[in-house]
Each structure stands twice: as C-alpha cells, then as structure tokens.
Design a protein around this motif. Structure first.
Motif, short mmCIF file in Angstrom:
data_model
loop_
_atom_site.label_atom_id
_atom_site.label_comp_id
_atom_site.label_asym_id
_atom_site.label_seq_id
_atom_site.Cartn_x
_atom_site.Cartn_y
_atom_site.Cartn_z
N GLN A 70 0.85 -1.21 0.00
CA GLN A 70 0.00 0.00 0.00
C GLN A 70 0.88 1.25 0.00
O GLN A 70 0.61 2.21 -0.71
CB GLN A 70 -0.93 0.00 1.22
CG GLN A 70 -1.72 1.26 1.42
CD GLN A 70 -2.73 1.52 0.32
OE1 GLN A 70 -3.26 0.59 -0.28
NE2 GLN A 70 -3.02 2.77 0.04
N TRP A 73 2.19 1.71 -3.47
CA TRP A 73 1.11 2.20 -4.33
C TRP A 73 0.95 3.70 -4.16
O TRP A 73 0.93 4.46 -5.12
CB TRP A 73 -0.20 1.47 -3.98
CG TRP A 73 -1.39 1.89 -4.80
CD1 TRP A 73 -1.78 1.37 -6.00
CD2 TRP A 73 -2.33 2.91 -4.48
NE1 TRP A 73 -2.92 2.00 -6.44
CE2 TRP A 73 -3.27 2.96 -5.53
CE3 TRP A 73 -2.47 3.78 -3.41
CZ2 TRP A 73 -4.34 3.85 -5.53
CZ3 TRP A 73 -3.53 4.68 -3.42
CH2 TRP A 73 -4.45 4.69 -4.47
N LEU A 166 -4.60 -2.28 -6.36
CA LEU A 166 -3.86 -1.51 -5.36
C LEU A 166 -2.40 -1.94 -5.25
O LEU A 166 -1.76 -1.72 -4.23
CB LEU A 166 -4.56 -1.59 -4.00
CG LEU A 166 -5.96 -0.99 -3.99
CD1 LEU A 166 -6.60 -1.13 -2.61
CD2 LEU A 166 -5.96 0.45 -4.43
N SER A 167 -1.87 -2.51 -6.32
CA SER A 167 -0.45 -2.84 -6.37
C SER A 167 0.30 -1.66 -6.98
O SER A 167 -0.31 -0.72 -7.51
CB SER A 167 -0.22 -4.08 -7.24
OG SER A 167 -0.48 -3.77 -8.61
N MET A 168 1.61 -1.71 -6.95
CA MET A 168 2.40 -0.65 -7.56
C MET A 168 2.11 -0.59 -9.07
O MET A 168 2.00 0.50 -9.64
CB MET A 168 3.88 -0.86 -7.30
CG MET A 168 4.72 0.31 -7.69
SD MET A 168 6.32 0.17 -6.90
CE MET A 168 6.95 1.79 -7.25
N ALA A 171 -1.02 1.33 -9.55
CA ALA A 171 -0.81 2.76 -9.35
C ALA A 171 -0.15 3.39 -10.57
O ALA A 171 -0.51 4.50 -10.98
CB ALA A 171 0.04 2.99 -8.10
#
Length: 187
Positions: A70, A73, A166-168, A171
């Motif tokens: 998180q 992200w 909601l992972s990198m 994002a």
C-alpha cells in the motif's frame, strides 16, 4: 576502583530507569514524520504486525507486507504530508493530516485534509480510523474518478481496472491513465 565501578553501575541503572517508552502522541508524531519522509523502515517499527485502515465503509486490514505494498502504491502519486494537529488524552490520539498528491489534484480535492483516530496495542499503532475529511467534495471526487474510469475503458483498455488494482503496477496504470486523460486535447 570499586567506588568508580559502583558509580558507573549506579549511573547506568539510573539512566536506564529514566528512559520511558514513547507516549502515544510521540509515536503518532514519529509515524507521520516517517510517512512524510517515505521511510517505511521507520513506519514499520511503529506499527503492529497487523494494522487496519478504515475510511467510511471501507475497512482495509494489512499485515506489514501488504502495508508495504500500500505504501508503494501511494508513493507513485508523490504525496506530501503535513500534520495539521495531533491531540491526545489518556485514551486516544486524533491526528489531522493534509495530504497533497497527483491523484488528489486530479480528483480536485488537493490537499485532502482528514482527521484520524489512532488506536494502539502495546505501544504500536494498530488502526487508523478516518473520522472526517475537512472541505472534501466527494461528489466532485466521484465524478472525476468515474469519468476517468469510463474514458480509460473506452480508449485505453490495456489500462482498464487500474482503479481496483492496489499494487504498484496498478498505481502506475492509474497515473498513466490520468496523464492520458488530461492530455487528450478535447477528445
């Protein structure tokens, strides 16, 4: 020699006894300082093995590994954090924090200033509960988000579903979708 050794031992004992665990307010201050600096190692030291974030109807439980995801992200949107106030009594800590980011700017709610009630267990943060967000316009937020999601689904399906990822990677897709949407030139 015995006298010196005795004094050194006594001094060490007295010094050790005067060191106290950080107060809840100090822990929250250190946590937000670490957040503002992007220092996950320090944040991790201040949170429990599990932490829950609540915002309205959303309840997001994390362990340290998923909380780090998180954090990554969120970092894609280049947030800056400013602690507006931290209030505490013997029972609770309430922190009001203004967060500015690329995402909040796009959603036309920048900075996003919210108050959180912070819970502890054994001196570690276990829960951040959003109490209120000052001056936020959720209708504008939702309108901007929904427009972006619909436009992206039509025009860049390779980026679709970024809103739920909601992972990198999610994002990065979100940030790219915003850039494409903003730069669309009247499309």
């Amino acid at each position: 020699m015995k006298y010196t050794l005795f004094l050194l031992t006594l001094l060490c004992i007295l010094t050790g006894c005067t060191q106290q665990e950080a107060t809840s307010k100090e822990t929250v201050t250190a946590y937000y300082k670490a957040v503002a600096e992007g220092n996950y190692k320090e944040m991790s030291r201040l949170i429990s093995d599990s932490i829950t974030i609540t915002a309205g109807d959303y309840v997001m439980p994390f362990n340290k590994e998923s909380y780090y995801e998180q954090f990554k992200w969120d970092s894609v949107f280049k947030p800056s954090y400013k602690v507006v106030s931290i209030e505490s009594d013997s029972e609770q800590v309430i922190a009001t924090v203004a967060v500015s980011s690329l995402r909040f700017a796009f959603l036309k709610n920048n900075p996003l200033t919210c108050s959180h009630k912070i819970y502890f267990h054994e001196g570690k943060i276990t829960k951040l509960e959003e109490i209120t967000c000052k001056d936020v316009n959720w209708d504008v937020w939702q309108q901007e988000r929904d427009s972006l999601v619909a436009w992206t689904a039509r025009n860049h399906p390779e980026l679709d579903n970024f809103i739920n990822d909601l992972s990198m990677k999610g994002a990065i897709k979100y940030k790219k979708a915003v850039a494409l949407y903003v730069g669309r030139g009247g499309e």
